[in-house]
Structure formats: C-alpha cells, structure tokens
Scaffold this motif. Structure first.
Motif, PDB file in Angstrom:
ATOM      1  N   ARG A 173      -6.303   3.700  -2.002  1.00 28.77           N
ATOM      2  CA  ARG A 173      -5.605   2.538  -1.426  1.00 28.77           C
ATOM      3  C   ARG A 173      -4.685   1.899  -2.454  1.00 28.77           C
ATOM      4  N   VAL A 174      -5.166   1.829  -3.699  1.00 31.01           N
ATOM      5  CA  VAL A 174      -4.315   1.270  -4.763  1.00 31.01           C
ATOM      6  C   VAL A 174      -3.093   2.170  -4.952  1.00 31.01           C
TER       7      VAL A 174
ATOM      8  N   ARG B  65      -0.547   1.496  -2.388  1.00 34.75           N
ATOM      9  CA  ARG B  65       0.209   0.267  -2.658  1.00 34.75           C
ATOM     10  C   ARG B  65       1.355   0.528  -3.633  1.00 34.75           C
TER      11      ARG B  65
ATOM     12  N   ARG C  40       3.267  -1.120   9.562  1.00 36.59           N
ATOM     13  CA  ARG C  40       3.495   0.331   9.470  1.00 36.59           C
ATOM     14  C   ARG C  40       3.081   1.073  10.751  1.00 36.59           C
TER      15      ARG C  40
ATOM     16  N   SER D 213       9.829   8.105  -3.322  1.00 35.34           N
ATOM     17  CA  SER D 213      10.038   7.316  -2.095  1.00 35.34           C
ATOM     18  C   SER D 213      10.324   5.852  -2.415  1.00 35.34           C
ATOM     19  N   ILE D 214       9.891   5.410  -3.603  1.00 35.63           N
ATOM     20  CA  ILE D 214      10.100   3.988  -3.915  1.00 35.63           C
ATOM     21  C   ILE D 214      11.596   3.666  -4.021  1.00 35.63           C
TER      22      ILE D 214
ATOM     23  N   PHE E  68      12.833   2.994  -0.667  1.00 34.13           N
ATOM     24  CA  PHE E  68      12.282   1.718  -0.218  1.00 34.13           C
ATOM     25  C   PHE E  68      13.071   0.547  -0.816  1.00 34.13           C
TER      26      PHE E  68
ATOM     27  N   ASN F  11       4.040  -6.996   0.849  1.00 34.32           N
ATOM     28  CA  ASN F  11       4.058  -6.266  -0.425  1.00 34.32           C
ATOM     29  C   ASN F  11       4.968  -6.999  -1.424  1.00 34.32           C
ATOM     30  N   ASN F  12       4.716  -6.784  -2.715  1.00 34.39           N
ATOM     31  CA  ASN F  12       5.417  -7.621  -3.704  1.00 34.39           C
ATOM     32  C   ASN F  12       6.879  -7.247  -3.943  1.00 34.39           C
ATOM     33  N   VAL F  13       7.243  -5.967  -3.743  1.00 33.02           N
ATOM     34  CA  VAL F  13       8.648  -5.615  -3.986  1.00 33.02           C
ATOM     35  C   VAL F  13       9.576  -6.305  -2.972  1.00 33.02           C
TER      36      VAL F  13
ATOM     37  N   THR G  67      -6.069  -6.727  -3.276  1.00 27.91           N
ATOM     38  CA  THR G  67      -5.706  -5.683  -4.231  1.00 27.91           C
ATOM     39  C   THR G  67      -5.467  -4.320  -3.611  1.00 27.91           C
ATOM     40  N   VAL G  68      -6.291  -3.957  -2.640  1.00 31.58           N
ATOM     41  CA  VAL G  68      -6.182  -2.605  -2.113  1.00 31.58           C
ATOM     42  C   VAL G  68      -5.307  -2.533  -0.856  1.00 31.58           C
TER      43      VAL G  68
ATOM     44  N   LEU H 274      -9.755  -3.605   7.853  1.00 27.39           N
ATOM     45  CA  LEU H 274     -11.063  -3.402   7.221  1.00 27.39           C
ATOM     46  C   LEU H 274     -12.102  -4.343   7.832  1.00 27.39           C
TER      47      LEU H 274
END
Lengths: 161, 435
Positions: free
Chosen positions: A46-47, A50, B30, B290-291, B294, B345-347, B387-388, B397
């Motif tokens: 999962r990390v 991300r 997504r 891929s980043i 993005f 997401n942070n970006v 975090t995940v 989850l």
C-alpha cells in the motif's frame, strides 16, 4: 482427540506444556501451526502504491523477505516441537486469525490451544485488552472448543476491580 | 473546441472547474481501477481537446517546471543505484550493531537511520527501500515486525522537511515560491526536529511492551556479506559524500537541485554499468515512470483552473479564514494542506496549493513565508494521517473491518490519528514562533 496448538514465536513452551495436558486421553494427535503474517507485506504494497510503485512481488528483496520469513517460521515450529515432540507441523501464510480457524476446520481439530497474546519479555498482562486480536478472533470464530492459555500471573492477585 | 466558440467566461470557468473537480474526484476514488496517472492525464487531455487550455500554454507550464521533473528522476535514480550497491542493507546492519542487542535501541536507531536517509535521499527512499530492508532485518532477529515498519513509514514523512531535497513536494512548492536556504532551515528544520521527537516519543510509548526484548546479533550475516561489490560500494559512498554537501550548497545558491540529483544519479549509474552491478533496463525499473504522467497531467489541469481565477480565490478564502494574522495563516496552511493530502494525495495538493499561494504574494513577508512554510509542512506531514493510502482507502478498510477481519492498514490509521494532529499542531506552532 486432536489438539491444535497455535505458535506465535514466543509461546512454544506455554503451548507445548498445555497440549501435554491432553496426553492422558487416548489417541492424541497434536499439530502445531505457525502462520507467516501477510499483513506487513500488504502494508508495504500500500505504501508502494502511494508512491506510484508496483507491488513488492516484482522486487529482488522479496526473495530475502521470503527466506527470512521461512527461517523464522521454521524456528518457531522447532521451538514448539521441543515441548511437543512428534507433533505434525502446519505452515500457513495470510492473516493469522483466518488461517488458524480455517486450518482448524480443515484439519478437523477437536480443540484449539492458543496464547492470549504474544509476550515479549514483559510480565504477563491480565485484565482488559489482555487477549490479542488473533486470539479474540479465534475465540469468536473457531469451529471447535478453544483453550486460551497464558503465563501464570498469581502474584498479581488478589485483584480489586 | 470551445476555444474557437464564442463561449462566455462564465461557461469556460464552469467547464474547466468541472473537469478539474472530476479529475480530483477520480484521483480520490480511482474508479474502474484506473491509475492516478491515467486520470490526471485524462483530465489534461480533456481540457486540451475542449480547448479550455491552449497547447502552447500547456507546453509552457510543463517546461517551466523542468526542475521538478528532473528532480524526481534524479532522486529516484540515486536511490535505485544506492540500493544496487547494498548501501541500505549495510546501513540497517550498522543500526543493529550499534543497538547493543537491545530492541529499544534498535527502534531508536531505525528512527535515526530513517531520518538520515530521508534527509539525503528523500522520503521516497525511506518508505520504499528502507522499509523492506528493515522488515528482513527484524524478521531475522526474531523481533516483532510492526513497530519497526511503522517507524520506517512514518519517519519517511515526518523527517521530510529537514532539507529542501528531503521531499519532492518541497521542490514543487519552492520552484514557484523559492525560500532562501536559511529561511527554509529557520522555519522548517527546528519544527521538523520537534515533530520527529513527538513521533518517536509517542511510538515508544505505544510499543514499549513489544520493545522489551533483546536480540542475538549472530543471527545476521557479516557486514561484508551484504556488500556485493566492495569497489562499487566505496565508489557509491564517495559520490554520495559529494552529492550531499552539493545539495546544501545548491540550495544556498538557489541553483536547480535537479542538476545535482541527476548528476549524482548519472555518476552512480556510470559506476554501476562499469562494474556490471546493473543494466540500463534494470536501472529503469527503479524509476516510477507513471509519476511523470501524473505530475504533467496535474500541472496542466491546475493551470487551466488557475486561468479561471478559482485557485487564487481558494487562496484568498484560506487567508480570510486565517483572519489575516501570521498564527492563523500558519495553522490554516498546515491543517488545510494536511487535510487535502489525505483527500487527493500530497502531489496534487501541493500543485493546487502552489496555485493558491499566488494570493499571498503581495502579503507581508512574514505572512507569505509563513504560508509557504506551512504549506510545505502540511503537504509533507499530512500523509501520516492515512499512511497507507488516502481517506478513500481507509473508508474501504473500515468497510472490510465490518466483516470482523483485522485489517492491518487500519492499525496505521489508528496510530496516525493519534500522532499526526499532535505533530501538526506542535510543528505549526513552532513555525509560527520562528516567523
């Protein structure tokens, strides 16, 4: 009578001694199960997701992880076998709580012996939250009776609550 | 096509906003298992096809951010080549050796090692490379795995604003709003130390019962055993010994950091090829290609929205929410950015905030610098809450949890909920005191 002892790497003696309680009954068959917890790998994946990376399965370090896990689980089983010689050994990979109840059903266990929670050198913990999530799940979902074992904690008594 | 139609400004704004919001919602949820990269590029393609941004403007936007793209490439290349040298395995081994067989000391050492790696290689290297290395290490030592994994994944974000290169987010923000190195260090270095201390302290309390044991160092192979090619290993150490201070000097001179990262990565790649430690194909696999799609997609989408003036209005709204004072600006900037990073997401959040920061460009220097520092702080630290994954992942989850199965991802969330708000507040307060 078939007894399934659940090892977590810290309770070989505890489980081994507990299953010996059943030696007076006839035709006792003991199996010891150790599960490679897949949770940490899922978390690493999962990390990685991300950070826009493919799952670990394709990484060279995966082989090292597998080797370390296999060695650890074998050592865990050997520790159990010292106290329950001749027992069958079962190795599973996945969520420990699910693997234990599924293995118990598949192996047709008559009783499951499980520790309350892993102990890492501290004094045995009694009271609320003294039963870990794996043992709790097994108590709730086991297909047979469950014997919950813990280290002796008589010095903590009497309790006043 | 709308570029050539007599469309009123109102309708152009509405359409661009619609595509922008759709892109961000797509990144959050997504759908159909599409990747974030496809969604961001899809959003950019839609804007170009609809004529809501001119191709020349889109190209100019991407060219203007060349430093960000190259930094991502250099940073990932450096980490991949250092990994090929066995550097991270060797460092983890040293962390174990200096722990005097104590699980507690090893826990502290993992925190310190994660901090050092994040500072020099960025959070990417700690989260992706150090984590599995530490997993193997503690499994071999028969120690409980989770506290050490948590330490790696959290410290990757917690230590990511020690230096400008410690997180690519810092580069994204500072490409548009450069902070002199001394200002960066003054406003973010000490807060970073504060949040690292809080992170370590809380984790130590949470996992104290699991860290009571000792371990047998003989379970590990010798340090020399993890170094597959001693000459390349020494060469890697030499290159990194030049790259690390070069980063600091380049930051001080406002020289593009991507040039340092790319040069370092090329030097290591040259060495790895020379000593046959990798191939071009293998080295390429260490890069997340891929980043780039993005980031490019996000830059174009946000640029189109920026043209409508909406992002500046968003920035103005944040400034108004803050009450105009430096304390409010820092708190709103930090908590707003942190919340956004958990949604999209942070970006993308950093790209959106970059555009919103335009509203503060005529503010007093303390307000402007406080807003920029708080944005970097919030975008860097925010992901520790979930975090995940994003909040969408956590919600999924939670649904799984309803089925009675323990989901380890939720463990991260539970810990993140305890530790992150506290770190955000303490860090933001320290930034404000240092303004």
């Amino acid at each position: 009578m078939r007894v399934l002892g659940c090892l977590d790497g810290t309770n070989g003696e505890l489980i081994g001694n507990a299953v010996q309680m059943f030696t007076t009954s006839e035709a006792l068959t003991i199996a010891l199960i150790a599960v490679i917890d897949a949770g940490p790998r899922h978390d690493i994946d999962r990390v990685r997701e991300r950070f826009w990376r493919p799952p670990m399965a394709h990484q060279p370090v995966t082989q090292e992880m597998l080797a370390a896990e296999t060695a650890a689980v074998q050592e865990t089983l050997n520790a159990g076998l010292e106290f329950a010689p001749g027992a069958e050994t079962l190795v599973r990979q996945g969520r420990p709580e699910l693997e234990i109840v599924n293995a118990a059903a598949e192996w047709r266990a008559d009783v499951i012996v499980i520790g309350a929670q892993a102990e890492y050198g501290e004094a045995p913990h009694i009271g609320p939250r003294s039963v870990g999530h794996v043992a709790r799940f097994v108590l709730d979902h086991a297909p047979c009776p469950v014997l919950l074992v813990r280290s002796l904690a008589r010095e903590q008594f009497p309790i006043h609550r | 096509m709308f570029l050539y139609l007599p469309l009123t400004e109102f309708w152009r704004t509405l359409l661009a906003s619609f595509v922008g919001v759709l892109t961000l919602v797509g990144i959050m949820t997504r759908p159909f298992r599409w990747t974030e990269s496809h969604i961001a590029m899809g959003g950019a393609a839609a804007l170009l096809l609809l004529g809501l941004i001119r191709p020349a403007d889109a190209a100019l936007t991407l060219l203007r951010d060349w430093n960000t793209f190259l930094f991502f490439l250099g940073m990932m290349g450096l980490s991949a080549m250092a990994e090929a040298a066995g550097l991270f395995d060797w460092l983890a081994m040293q962390a174990a050796r200096f722990a005097a067989q104590s699980a507690k000391r090893l826990f502290l050492n993992v925190f310190l090692l994660g901090t050092a790696i994040t500072m020099i290689f960025s959070n990417d290297a700690t989260a992706l490379i150090l984590t599995p290395v530490v997993y193997v290490l503690v499994t071999k030592l028969r120690l409980p795995v989770l506290p050490y994994l948590f330490a790696c994944t959290f410290i990757a974000d917690t230590a990511s604003f020690l230096l400008p290169i410690s997180n690519p987010i810092n580069i994204i923000v500072m490409s548009h709003y450069p902070l002199p190195l001394l200002t960066f260090l003054r406003l973010l270095f000490l807060p970073c130390l504060v949040v690292i201390a809080i992170n370590f302290g809380i984790f130590f309390l949470l996992y104290r019962s699991q860290l009571k044991g000792t371990f047998n160092l003989n379970r590990l192979p010798s340090s020399a055993g993890v170094i597959k090619h001693p000459v390349y290993f020494r060469y890697t150490l030499c290159v990194l010994a030049i790259v690390a201070p070069s980063y600091v000097i380049a930051s001080a001179l406002q020289f593009p950091l991507s040039v340092v990262a790319i040069t370092g990565a090329l030097l290591l790649l040259g060495g790895a090829l020379h000593w046959k430690r990798t191939t071009l194909m293998e080295a390429g696999k260490g890069i997340s290609w891929s980043i780039f799609g993005f980031i490019a997609g996000m830059f174009i989408v946000v640029r189109a929205i920026e043209d409508t003036g909406l992002t500046v209005k968003f920035g103005t709204l944040l400034l108004r929410l803050s009450g105009g004072g430096s304390f409010g600006v820092v708190m709103v900037g930090a908590f707003g950015s942190a919340l956004g990073t958990n949604l999209i997401n942070n970006v993308p959040m950093a790209v959106v905030m970059n555009s919103a920061l335009g509203s503060a460009q005529y503010a007093a220097p303390a307000i402007r610098n406080g807003f920029v520092a708080a944005t970097i702080f919030g975008c860097d630290l925010g992901p520790n809450l979930t975090t995940v994954g994003s909040l969408a992942t956590i919600l999924w989850l939670l649904i799984l949890r309803e089925r009675d199965v323990e989901i380890s991802g939720l463990d991260y969330f539970k810990v993140g909920v305890v530790v992150t708000p506290l770190m955000l507040f303490a860090g933001a307060l320290t930034i404000w005191l240092l303004l």
